[in-house]
Scaffold this motif. Sequence first.
Motif, PDB file in Angstrom:
ATOM      1  N   ASP A 165       0.837  -1.119  -0.087  1.00  9.53           N
ATOM      2  CA  ASP A 165       0.037  -0.115  -0.050  1.00  9.53           C
ATOM      3  C   ASP A 165       1.040   1.255  -0.091  1.00  9.53           C
ATOM      4  O   ASP A 165       1.406   1.799   1.048  1.00  9.53           O
ATOM      5  CB  ASP A 165      -0.903  -0.023   1.080  1.00  9.53           C
ATOM      6  N   TRP A 166       1.172   1.588  -1.270  1.00  8.49           N
ATOM      7  CA  TRP A 166       2.175   2.895  -1.523  1.00  8.49           C
ATOM      8  C   TRP A 166       1.674   3.980  -0.695  1.00  8.49           C
ATOM      9  O   TRP A 166       2.669   4.809  -0.239  1.00  8.49           O
ATOM     10  CB  TRP A 166       2.753   2.933  -2.747  1.00  8.49           C
ATOM     11  N   ARG A 167       0.205   4.163  -0.978  1.00  7.95           N
ATOM     12  CA  ARG A 167      -0.068   5.523  -0.307  1.00  7.95           C
ATOM     13  C   ARG A 167       0.043   5.591   1.180  1.00  7.95           C
ATOM     14  O   ARG A 167       0.480   6.585   1.544  1.00  7.95           O
ATOM     15  CB  ARG A 167      -1.767   5.622  -0.748  1.00  7.95           C
ATOM     16  N   ALA A 168      -0.461   4.641   1.917  1.00  4.99           N
ATOM     17  CA  ALA A 168      -0.192   4.335   3.265  1.00  4.99           C
ATOM     18  C   ALA A 168       1.486   4.624   3.661  1.00  4.99           C
ATOM     19  O   ALA A 168       1.493   5.170   4.570  1.00  4.99           O
ATOM     20  CB  ALA A 168      -0.718   3.088   3.904  1.00  4.99           C
ATOM     21  N   LEU A 169       2.183   3.781   2.952  1.00  2.34           N
ATOM     22  CA  LEU A 169       3.622   3.710   3.475  1.00  2.34           C
ATOM     23  C   LEU A 169       4.086   5.371   3.046  1.00  2.34           C
ATOM     24  O   LEU A 169       4.716   5.847   3.846  1.00  2.34           O
ATOM     25  CB  LEU A 169       4.250   2.963   2.440  1.00  2.34           C
ATOM     26  N   ALA A 170       3.544   5.923   2.391  1.00  8.45           N
ATOM     27  CA  ALA A 170       4.059   7.384   2.135  1.00  8.45           C
ATOM     28  C   ALA A 170       3.549   8.383   3.022  1.00  8.45           C
ATOM     29  O   ALA A 170       4.280   9.112   3.569  1.00  8.45           O
ATOM     30  CB  ALA A 170       3.521   8.193   0.566  1.00  8.45           C
ATOM     31  N   ALA A 171       2.519   8.239   3.386  1.00  4.95           N
ATOM     32  CA  ALA A 171       1.921   9.020   4.647  1.00  4.95           C
ATOM     33  C   ALA A 171       2.581   8.697   5.833  1.00  4.95           C
ATOM     34  O   ALA A 171       2.942   9.797   6.569  1.00  4.95           O
ATOM     35  CB  ALA A 171       0.344   8.530   4.765  1.00  4.95           C
ATOM     36  N   THR A 172       2.709   7.383   6.115  1.00  4.44           N
ATOM     37  CA  THR A 172       3.612   7.008   7.210  1.00  4.44           C
ATOM     38  C   THR A 172       4.842   7.687   7.158  1.00  4.44           C
ATOM     39  O   THR A 172       5.398   8.290   8.150  1.00  4.44           O
ATOM     40  CB  THR A 172       4.044   5.433   7.393  1.00  4.44           C
ATOM     41  N   ALA A 173       5.815   7.516   6.015  1.00  6.21           N
ATOM     42  CA  ALA A 173       7.000   8.153   5.931  1.00  6.21           C
ATOM     43  C   ALA A 173       7.001   9.513   5.962  1.00  6.21           C
ATOM     44  O   ALA A 173       7.966  10.165   6.437  1.00  6.21           O
ATOM     45  CB  ALA A 173       7.411   7.687   4.262  1.00  6.21           C
ATOM     46  N   ALA A 194       3.446   7.646  -8.724  1.00  8.90           N
ATOM     47  CA  ALA A 194       2.274   8.123  -8.589  1.00  8.90           C
ATOM     48  C   ALA A 194       1.419   7.929  -7.295  1.00  8.90           C
ATOM     49  O   ALA A 194       0.888   8.815  -6.735  1.00  8.90           O
ATOM     50  CB  ALA A 194       1.418   7.492  -9.757  1.00  8.90           C
ATOM     51  N   GLU A 195       1.633   6.587  -6.665  1.00  5.67           N
ATOM     52  CA  GLU A 195       1.081   6.468  -5.369  1.00  5.67           C
ATOM     53  C   GLU A 195       1.618   7.301  -4.404  1.00  5.67           C
ATOM     54  O   GLU A 195       1.393   7.814  -3.434  1.00  5.67           O
ATOM     55  CB  GLU A 195       1.349   4.923  -5.211  1.00  5.67           C
ATOM     56  N   LEU A 196       3.377   7.452  -4.412  1.00  6.19           N
ATOM     57  CA  LEU A 196       3.894   7.947  -3.326  1.00  6.19           C
ATOM     58  C   LEU A 196       3.401   9.324  -3.448  1.00  6.19           C
ATOM     59  O   LEU A 196       3.409  10.233  -2.158  1.00  6.19           O
ATOM     60  CB  LEU A 196       5.442   7.864  -3.524  1.00  6.19           C
ATOM     61  N   LEU A 197       3.089  10.088  -4.507  1.00  7.77           N
ATOM     62  CA  LEU A 197       2.804  11.409  -4.694  1.00  7.77           C
ATOM     63  C   LEU A 197       1.454  11.735  -3.923  1.00  7.77           C
ATOM     64  O   LEU A 197       1.406  13.134  -3.770  1.00  7.77           O
ATOM     65  CB  LEU A 197       2.965  11.956  -6.094  1.00  7.77           C
TER      66      LEU A 197
END
Length: 263
Positions: A165-173, A194-197
Amino acid sequence: MKHHLDTLGSCTLVGAGPGDPDLLTLKAVKAIHAATVLFVDDLVNDAILGYARPDARIVHVGKRGGCKSTPQAFIEKLMITAVREGETVVRLKGGDPFIFGRGGEEVEHLREAGIECTVVNGITAGLAAVTSLGVPLTHRDHAQGVVFVTGHAKTGAGAAEDPTDWRALAATAHDARLTLVIYMGVAGAGHIQAELLHSLPGATPVAVIQHASLPHQRHIVTTLARLQAGIAEAGLASPSVIVVGDVLQGLAAAQLPAGRFGT
């Protein structure tokens, strides 16, 4: 090499590190030299095999993403058979056996066969990659932790299309101030970007390092907004590591204004 079939041999999983033979641990060198049989992964530098005994049997069991490779079950069968024949077995794996090296799977299957396995750690590519750029993975001002994650989705029946879940990972990061180290992510860089952005700013600095620690290492320093474009412009391919995070700020500030990969 003759062995008594009723004498159980031994098995050691050895991390060969990112490629540079000088980054091997002393314990790894000793294990390699003691082996009578070595099962060697595709990304292991041939120079490392120079530490093996002249009479050792070397079996290449290449496993590289996207290429024809030896089935994992067959590798494990070869290892078990060799140990049961009394061989001193070394399973030589790139990087560290327990970081995206399937070492955990192999240890489990060996135990099921009644074989205890020793593991010798190796320097993982994600660490060697950023170190080669003079950048830390953690920094009191920029990153309170680091996440190692694979960008290569598991395939096969019943596998999720994108298990990360790249979006959740990006938010946590973003919230926890973490550095992201992405292995095997070049092929899916556009999707990952795209997901990390969704949670990380486009100006977040990114580095992509190919062939970490080797003489032909190449890298780019760019931003998250230009990750896929930077990879394409530089012609980078696997094996590469993608590093995302503010620990790269100093390096980015020094390189991006004059470079072709900036925003």
